[in-house]
Scaffold this motif. Structure first.
Motif, short mmCIF file in Angstrom:
data_model
loop_
_atom_site.label_atom_id
_atom_site.label_comp_id
_atom_site.label_asym_id
_atom_site.label_seq_id
_atom_site.Cartn_x
_atom_site.Cartn_y
_atom_site.Cartn_z
N CYS A 69 32.93 62.90 67.00
CA CYS A 69 34.27 62.48 67.40
C CYS A 69 34.31 62.12 68.88
O CYS A 69 34.83 61.07 69.27
N LEU A 70 33.72 62.97 69.70
CA LEU A 70 33.70 62.74 71.15
C LEU A 70 32.83 61.54 71.50
O LEU A 70 33.19 60.74 72.39
N LEU A 71 31.70 61.39 70.84
CA LEU A 71 30.79 60.28 71.15
C LEU A 71 31.41 58.93 70.81
O LEU A 71 31.25 57.95 71.56
N GLY A 78 34.70 55.04 77.30
CA GLY A 78 33.93 55.42 78.49
C GLY A 78 34.04 56.89 78.82
O GLY A 78 33.24 57.40 79.61
N ARG A 79 35.01 57.59 78.25
CA ARG A 79 35.22 59.02 78.46
C ARG A 79 35.62 59.64 77.12
O ARG A 79 36.16 58.96 76.25
N TYR A 80 35.37 60.93 76.98
CA TYR A 80 35.70 61.59 75.71
C TYR A 80 36.81 62.63 75.83
O TYR A 80 37.28 63.16 74.82
N GLU A 81 37.27 62.93 77.04
CA GLU A 81 38.20 64.05 77.23
C GLU A 81 39.48 63.93 76.41
O GLU A 81 40.01 64.95 75.94
N SER A 82 39.98 62.71 76.23
CA SER A 82 41.23 62.54 75.47
C SER A 82 41.09 62.98 74.02
O SER A 82 42.08 63.32 73.37
N ALA A 83 39.87 62.95 73.51
CA ALA A 83 39.64 63.28 72.10
C ALA A 83 39.31 64.75 71.89
O ALA A 83 39.13 65.18 70.74
N ALA A 205 36.59 58.36 62.82
CA ALA A 205 37.75 57.47 62.82
C ALA A 205 38.77 57.91 63.87
O ALA A 205 39.35 57.09 64.59
N ILE A 206 39.00 59.22 63.97
CA ILE A 206 39.96 59.73 64.95
C ILE A 206 39.44 59.51 66.36
O ILE A 206 40.20 59.15 67.27
N GLY A 207 38.13 59.72 66.56
CA GLY A 207 37.56 59.43 67.87
C GLY A 207 37.81 57.99 68.29
O GLY A 207 38.11 57.71 69.45
#
Length: 353
Positions: A69-71, A78-83, A205-207
């Protein structure tokens, strides 16, 4: 599609795991003293408490669904923090399903420890599982505090809820399949599509939905996770028969002893003849001996069952990678994240047998 070569070794995913761990810990807690023991039950199942409910670090499982999900989010934004809340929600939901599965299957151990129901009893374990289900919903909605517009939040919620339904549908098919004499390959595929693949598909999909509103990109990300989930479960099924016991912690032919209609068993039964008859005879036995298992394994080796099962794994793995690489280069913000996903996907389906 962009041409991205897979990394030669499995990537270091520890930063993602640490981030997910911290987010999950913030979700599964209560400051209300009368509820302390209740939350400790959940902490135990998640691998953060021992059998006396004291803080500990046990096996927490692979936790690859939240990592994917994060990847995906990182690849597109470009960032994963929102997920992070979404990734944590996916893993909490997965653990809800494990608590209930253990009760339904009568499994007394998981990850070399007593299952939750074996430790605290069925009623309290069901309640703790239900709490994990509810907490997963609450955690997912925390993405609204990460700057996501309401329509994106609603889309993520819809994907998540559909996966919840598919998850329990898959469990129904799994339990119903135990009562069937044979289960065909189509039935098996539908079962694992719900029981295993749906949640990984939801994670990817959510990511994507956190990072973009592009329908095509989200669809490709979703299908990537679904197909990879299929390949992952099929690989586990092969390991359940031919895996190295020193690695899997299970004896060779473990799934035969459990009379589990896993992929190799379904393929073997479809072949008919002496092999199918031997499997049916074994499944009719009240007690299965090592000799019975060895004989069926010998017949399966003669029939090339393992090779046929590997072909199924490779087919779904190829379809997963095709969907990932069909995401337009213009939509990508980090090819490094794509490389990590390719490498991680390969490590899941090319484990030692």
């Amino acid at each position: 599609p962009p041409t991205v070569a897979p990394m030669p070794m499995s990537p270091d995913i520890s930063p993602y795991l640490q981030a997910v761990d911290a987010e999950m810990r913030s979700a599964v807690q209560s400051a209300n003293p009368p509820l302390a023991d209740f939350y400790k039950m959940m902490l135990y199942h998640l691998g953060w408490a021992d059998e006396r409910f004291q803080p500990a670090r046990a096996d927490t499982g692979k936790r690859l669904r939240p990592v994917f999900c994060l990847l995906v989010c990182e690849a597109l934004a470009g960032r994963y923090e929102s997920a992070l809340p979404a990734a944590a929600a996916v893993e909490i939901l997965h653990n809800f399903s494990l608590v209930h599965d253990d009760i339904q299957d009568g499994d007394r151990t998981r990850r070399h420890r007593p299952t939750l129901w074996a430790l605290v009893g069925v009623p309290q374990a069901i309640n703790a599982g239900d709490a994990l289900f509810a907490l997963a919903q609450v955690e997912l909605l925390r993405i609204s505090g990460r700057g996501l517009p309401a329509d994106r939040v609603l889309r993520c919620l819809g994907i998540f809820q559909r996966a919840c339904v598919q998850l329990v549908e898959g469990q129904y098919l799994d339990m119903r399949g135990e009562e069937m004499t044979t289960a065909g390959l189509d039935y098996y595929r539908q079962m694992i599509a719900g029981k295993t693949a749906a949640l990984l598909g939801a994670a990817t999909a959510i990511g994507a939905a956190v990072a973009t509103a592009d329908d095509e990109v989200i669809a490709h990300a979703h299908q990537f996770g679904l197909e990879l989930g299929m390949a992952f479960q099929m690989t586990d099924d092969i390991l359940g028969l031919w895996g190295d016991s020193a690695v899997t912690g299970k004896p060779a032919g473990a799934d035969l002893r459990k009379k589990k209609k896993s992929l190799p068993i379904v393929i073997a039964q479809a072949q008919g003849g002496a092999l199918a008859a031997a499997i049916q005879s074994l499944f009719n036995c009240a007690q299965i001996s090592d000799g019975d298992v060895s004989e069926v394994m010998r017949l399966m080796d003669q029939a090339g069952t393992r090779a046929q099962a590997r072909l199924e794994v490779e087919k779904h793995h190829r379809q997963a990678i095709t969907n990932l690489l069909q995401i337009p280069a213009s939509a990508l913000a980090s090819t490094r994240a794509v490389e990590r996903m390719l490498s991680l996907a390969a490590s899941l389906t090319q484990r030692e047998f």
